[in-house]
Design a protein around this motif. Sequence first.
Motif: not given
Length: 256
Positions: A35-54
């Motif tokens: 659709a035209g986005a040129t970069d992606v920002h994401v919050h990786p999540k655990t299976p239970c939906g919690r943001d994680s840096l693991s």
Amino acid sequence: MVQVCLNGSRGAADGAAVPLSPEELAGSAAEAVAAGATDVHVHPKTPCGRDSLSPRVVAAAVGAIRARVPVPVGVTTGAWAEPDPAARVARIRSWTVLPDHASVNWHEPGAERVAAALLERGVGVEAGLWSGTDGADRFARSPLGPKVLRVLAEVTDTDPDGALDSARALLSGLGVTLPRASAAGSARAGGRPPRPVLLHGEDGGAWPVLRLAGRLGLATRAGLEDTLFLPDGRRARSNAELVAAALVQWRTAREG
């Protein structure tokens, strides 16, 4: 540049459109880039939906997205995902799959240590400067300032009028000269800070701030992290729908 912010801290309660699993994130990213986005920002999540840096969670999310899109992929390092700064740095040093960039909120404890750890690993740093915090003042004194990839000027005021006031104050503090609008209602950024600026808002402030970014010719972002609704008030069905609307809004504001 329009970055897509796929999910943020939102979860299943925010609706089925919010991607959570690596597969959902990858599919949503691919649609948004189409659709035209040129970069992606994401919050990786655990299976239970919690943001994680693991390392396992980051590798799964970044790897899945990168397999589907040809654009840079970035992640959050928000303190809510790992409150202890030393543990946050340790997580970054343990990553097995590196994102292209990662956001660091400069008002959070340990921000410079986190940014330094990212730079040591060759990961670009997006300096998150939130309105209503001392992040911009801290960043102005930071020796890491010249080394960041870009500044994320994040307007947290969700009232449309208040968000615009906060955006102007934040940009002024970053050295972006805001000329008065002409009779036709246009505006262009006069001076520029040392690093590129991506300006965005949240919820009720998302679209007014995005249009301001367009008028000033600044990069911006759109996605379900920042708003669940389209400019006309309808609930967005996908990140791609938000990106498409953002491009129209940004270009119209730029040309106006």
